[in-house]
Scaffold this motif. Structure first.
Motif, mmCIF file in Angstrom:
data_model
loop_
_atom_site.group_PDB
_atom_site.id
_atom_site.type_symbol
_atom_site.label_atom_id
_atom_site.label_comp_id
_atom_site.label_asym_id
_atom_site.label_seq_id
_atom_site.Cartn_x
_atom_site.Cartn_y
_atom_site.Cartn_z
ATOM 1 N N TYR A 33 -2.503 33.354 0.952
ATOM 2 C CA TYR A 33 -1.170 32.768 0.873
ATOM 3 C C TYR A 33 -1.224 31.239 0.935
ATOM 4 N N TYR A 34 -2.126 30.697 1.763
ATOM 5 C CA TYR A 34 -2.194 29.248 1.957
ATOM 6 C C TYR A 34 -3.338 28.599 1.155
ATOM 7 N N LYS A 35 -3.846 29.281 0.139
ATOM 8 C CA LYS A 35 -5.031 28.800 -0.584
ATOM 9 C C LYS A 35 -4.841 27.409 -1.182
ATOM 10 N N VAL A 40 -5.710 25.255 4.974
ATOM 11 C CA VAL A 40 -6.649 26.370 4.883
ATOM 12 C C VAL A 40 -8.043 25.943 5.357
ATOM 13 N N LYS A 41 -8.323 24.652 5.348
ATOM 14 C CA LYS A 41 -9.631 24.176 5.819
ATOM 15 C C LYS A 41 -9.831 24.432 7.313
ATOM 16 N N VAL A 74 -17.002 30.459 8.298
ATOM 17 C CA VAL A 74 -15.738 31.137 8.021
ATOM 18 C C VAL A 74 -15.926 32.628 8.271
ATOM 19 N N ASN A 75 -15.057 33.198 9.097
ATOM 20 C CA ASN A 75 -15.056 34.636 9.365
ATOM 21 C C ASN A 75 -13.615 35.108 9.309
ATOM 22 N N LEU A 76 -13.278 35.885 8.294
ATOM 23 C CA LEU A 76 -11.900 36.350 8.122
ATOM 24 C C LEU A 76 -11.687 37.745 8.707
ATOM 25 N N TYR A 77 -12.690 38.264 9.411
ATOM 26 C CA TYR A 77 -12.599 39.641 9.919
ATOM 27 C C TYR A 77 -12.505 39.718 11.439
ATOM 28 N N GLY A 78 -12.690 38.603 12.117
ATOM 29 C CA GLY A 78 -12.490 38.558 13.562
ATOM 30 C C GLY A 78 -13.547 39.275 14.374
ATOM 31 N N MET A 79 -13.251 39.477 15.656
ATOM 32 C CA MET A 79 -14.074 40.253 16.596
ATOM 33 C C MET A 79 -15.482 39.669 16.786
ATOM 34 N N CYS A 178 -9.276 28.560 14.534
ATOM 35 C CA CYS A 178 -7.850 28.483 14.241
ATOM 36 C C CYS A 178 -7.515 29.497 13.158
ATOM 37 N N HIS A 179 -6.368 30.153 13.294
ATOM 38 C CA HIS A 179 -5.922 31.172 12.350
ATOM 39 C C HIS A 179 -4.477 30.884 11.953
#
Length: 294
Positions: A33-35, A40-41, A74-79, A178-179
């Motif tokens: 959405y914020y690409k 997004v950085k 960059v990790n978009l999957y968390g945990m 930050c997310h």
């Protein structure tokens, strides 16, 4: 005790959020959405560290102090996916697209910030009690948490054009990630709170309701020991451990091949509870009951 209602369902079906208002519910959606937005950085953890002059680097920069933590930029999957520690120089090797950072000790805070009209309107904090290898024993809602001037200054410098809810994670008042989406606040399962979230994204005024004291209690098992629990089993464990009146909702995790998990274990379920001691009793009972399967 209820089954946890997912963010999207709570926002768009329970609270009837307009379909033309996009509220990202995970990092993959947020990045898409914020690409085209400069914010997004902030998903680059090394960039976030650099904005705070935190000691960090890649394979070309050897740290002068160990241990260090190594994570994907960059990790978009968390945990805590793919994160690990390096204890000494002999093991120093940073993979491509990863970076190292100094290790922080102290309170681990997950902070959901309500930001519109170029101003911090409100925030909701949880403190995580760290377990082994990036797992957590529990998360505790902090009713009286106050952000420091340092963090407030960072937000106004780095996130000042945002409108909606963003999440930052801190250790000892150092931002580690930050997310551009909310964090844990949907665990309150509150229509009034969710309507405030919607209003925040609409750049409107809103009022945060009084929220109950809650704790988030994850159940982790060792790697390779995942077992899919049924709703019937969840209710049986809660009933037999005499903790029913302390559990607000529960979430059953999908198998590890369909979910991100930390190095220290695989999560099988998560409970939202009102009494931490009773939650520990419930977790002990579940793990003891599952012992025969392991």
């Amino acid at each position: 005790m209820n089954l946890y209602i997912l963010k999207y369902n709570f926002i768009y079906y329970i609270c009837n959020c307009p379909n033309n208002l996009i509220i990202p519910i995970n990092d993959i959606q947020a990045v898409k959405y914020y690409k085209d937005n400069k914010l997004v950085k902030l998903y680059n953890k090394k960039y976030v560290a650099d904005t705070q002059n935190i000691n960090n680097g890649d394979n070309t920069n050897i740290p002068n102090k160990f241990p260090i933590i190594v994570r994907p930029k960059v990790n978009l999957y968390g945990m805590g996916k793919d994160a690990y520690f390096i204890k000494n120089y002999m093991n120093f090797n940073i993979p491509n697209k990863f970076f190292w950072c100094e290790v922080f000790k102290g309170n681990h805070i997950s902070l959901d910030v309500f930001f519109n009209n170029n101003k911090i309107q409100h925030y909701i904090a949880f403190r995580g009690e760290q377990g082994k290898l990036f797992t957590f024993e529990y998360w505790e809602y902090l009713k009286n948490y106050k952000i420091s001037k340092k963090i407030e200054k960072w937000i106004y410098k780095n996130v000042n054009s945002f409108c909606g809810i963003f999440n930052i994670e801190l250790i000892n008042d150092n931002i580690i990630e930050c997310h551009l989406r909310m964090g844990d606040i949907n665990y309150f399962q509150s229509e009034e709170l969710t309507n405030s979230i919607i209003s925040c994204y609409q750049n409107k005024k809103f009022k945060i309701p009084k929220l109950p004291q809650i704790y988030l209690l994850p159940i982790f098992v060792d790697k390779g020991k995942y077992i899919r629990l049924s709703e019937e089993e969840i209710f049986r464990y809660v009933r037999e451990s005499n903790t029913y009146s302390y559990v607000l909702n529960y979430f059953i995790d999908p198998p590890p091949d369909k979910n991100s998990n930390p190095a220290g274990g695989d999560r099988i379920c998560n409970f939202t509870i009102t009494n931490l001691e009773k939650g520990f009793i419930l977790r002990y009972y579940i793990l003891k009951s599952l012992h025969s399967f392991f």
